[in-house]
Design a protein around this motif. Structure first.
Motif, PDB file in Angstrom:
ATOM      1  N   ARG A  39       0.843  -1.199   0.000  1.00  0.00           N
ATOM      2  CA  ARG A  39       0.000   0.000   0.000  1.00  0.00           C
ATOM      3  C   ARG A  39       0.877   1.248   0.000  1.00  0.00           C
ATOM      4  NH1 ARG A  39      -2.639  -0.482   6.096  1.00  0.00           N
ATOM      5  NH2 ARG A  39      -0.735   0.036   7.291  1.00  0.00           N
ATOM      6  N   VAL A  49       2.273  -5.168   2.926  1.00  0.00           N
ATOM      7  CA  VAL A  49       1.121  -5.400   3.786  1.00  0.00           C
ATOM      8  C   VAL A  49       0.988  -6.881   4.129  1.00  0.00           C
ATOM      9  CG1 VAL A  49      -1.397  -5.272   3.964  1.00  0.00           C
ATOM     10  CG2 VAL A  49      -0.123  -3.410   2.872  1.00  0.00           C
ATOM     11  N   SER A  64       1.778  -3.915  11.340  1.00  0.00           N
ATOM     12  CA  SER A  64       0.689  -2.942  11.451  1.00  0.00           C
ATOM     13  C   SER A  64      -0.680  -3.525  11.119  1.00  0.00           C
ATOM     14  CB  SER A  64       0.978  -1.749  10.539  1.00  0.00           C
ATOM     15  OG  SER A  64       1.111  -2.174   9.201  1.00  0.00           O
ATOM     16  N   VAL A  65      -0.719  -4.667  10.429  1.00  0.00           N
ATOM     17  CA  VAL A  65      -2.007  -5.248  10.034  1.00  0.00           C
ATOM     18  C   VAL A  65      -2.225  -6.629  10.636  1.00  0.00           C
ATOM     19  CG1 VAL A  65      -1.898  -3.954   7.871  1.00  0.00           C
ATOM     20  CG2 VAL A  65      -1.226  -6.368   7.898  1.00  0.00           C
ATOM     21  N   PHE A  69      -5.930  -8.109   9.216  1.00  0.00           N
ATOM     22  CA  PHE A  69      -6.013  -8.451   7.800  1.00  0.00           C
ATOM     23  C   PHE A  69      -5.723  -9.927   7.607  1.00  0.00           C
ATOM     24  CE2 PHE A  69      -4.775  -4.028   5.883  1.00  0.00           C
ATOM     25  CZ  PHE A  69      -5.755  -3.441   6.656  1.00  0.00           C
ATOM     26  N   MET A  84      -9.872  -7.199   5.031  1.00  0.00           N
ATOM     27  CA  MET A  84      -9.415  -6.162   5.948  1.00  0.00           C
ATOM     28  C   MET A  84     -10.522  -5.854   6.950  1.00  0.00           C
ATOM     29  SD  MET A  84      -7.461  -3.632   3.268  1.00  0.00           S
ATOM     30  CE  MET A  84      -8.962  -3.131   2.456  1.00  0.00           C
ATOM     31  N   LEU A  87     -10.776  -1.734  10.322  1.00  0.00           N
ATOM     32  CA  LEU A  87      -9.992  -0.739   9.594  1.00  0.00           C
ATOM     33  C   LEU A  87      -9.804   0.532  10.395  1.00  0.00           C
ATOM     34  CD1 LEU A  87     -11.444  -1.417   6.069  1.00  0.00           C
ATOM     35  CD2 LEU A  87      -9.008  -1.400   6.631  1.00  0.00           C
ATOM     36  N   LYS A  88      -8.638   1.127  10.208  1.00  0.00           N
ATOM     37  CA  LYS A  88      -8.273   2.357  10.888  1.00  0.00           C
ATOM     38  C   LYS A  88      -8.047   3.463   9.851  1.00  0.00           C
ATOM     39  CE  LYS A  88      -5.733  -0.304  14.395  1.00  0.00           C
ATOM     40  NZ  LYS A  88      -4.418  -0.479  15.064  1.00  0.00           N
ATOM     41  N   GLU A  90      -5.576   5.217   9.492  1.00  0.00           N
ATOM     42  CA  GLU A  90      -4.207   5.100   8.968  1.00  0.00           C
ATOM     43  C   GLU A  90      -4.045   3.986   7.940  1.00  0.00           C
ATOM     44  OE1 GLU A  90      -5.150   5.238  12.170  1.00  0.00           O
ATOM     45  OE2 GLU A  90      -3.941   3.911  13.428  1.00  0.00           O
ATOM     46  N   ASP A  91      -5.084   3.205   7.704  1.00  0.00           N
ATOM     47  CA  ASP A  91      -5.035   2.205   6.641  1.00  0.00           C
ATOM     48  C   ASP A  91      -5.363   2.822   5.276  1.00  0.00           C
ATOM     49  OD1 ASP A  91      -6.553  -0.120   8.901  1.00  0.00           O
ATOM     50  OD2 ASP A  91      -4.449  -0.050   8.290  1.00  0.00           O
ATOM     51  N   TYR A  95      -3.938   0.511  -2.559  1.00  0.00           N
ATOM     52  CA  TYR A  95      -3.453  -0.850  -2.342  1.00  0.00           C
ATOM     53  C   TYR A  95      -3.108  -1.490  -3.684  1.00  0.00           C
ATOM     54  CZ  TYR A  95      -4.627  -0.715   2.581  1.00  0.00           C
ATOM     55  OH  TYR A  95      -4.656  -0.399   3.925  1.00  0.00           O
TER      56      TYR A  95
END
Length: 128
Positions: A39, A49, A64-65, A69, A84, A87-88, A90-91, A95
């Motif tokens: 991403r 990712v 981070s995932v 995910f 996913m 989700l945040k 910041e995501d 992609y």
């Protein structure tokens, strides 16, 4: 030649879910290829990712995932998915799907230099 086409991006609220798909085709594509998701957020470098090895048995995730995910693949359809959840904001990023033969030593943290074939990207936007 390998053609990768992503789909499934969109706008979702924080805490929501999306599923991305990437369909592979082309004479050069092999089901033994590792397929991965990267991403790229505005102003940032493209980052790893998740990935799935050719067999689909092994999957690797960025810290981070991890836990949010899930990557999977359907070799009968030459397609890799990225589910996913949670989700945040910041995501939020574009992609990209990537495919290629990746040495074992690079599987856990591949970089963009490890892949020669890329999709066009799909936008994921997570709102607060």
């Amino acid at each position: 030649q390998v053609l990768l086409v992503e789909s499934g991006g969109g706008l979702v609220q924080a805490g929501g879910s999306l599923r991305l798909s990437c369909a592979a085709s082309g004479r050069s594509f092999s089901r033994s290829y590792t397929m991965a998701w990267f991403r790229e957020a505005p102003g940032k470098e493209r980052e790893f990712v998740a990935s799935s090895t050719g067999s689909g048995v092994s999957a690797y995730y960025a810290d981070s995932v991890q836990g949010r995910f899930t990557v999977s693949r359907d070799n009968a359809k030459n397609t890799v998915y990225l589910q996913m959840n949670s989700l945040k904001v910041e995501d939020t990023a574009v992609y990209f799907c990537a495919a290629g033969p990746i040495p074992f030593s690079r599987l856990k943290s591949p970089t963009v230099l490890d892949f020669a074939s890329w999709g066009q990207g799909t936008q994921v936007t997570v709102s607060a």
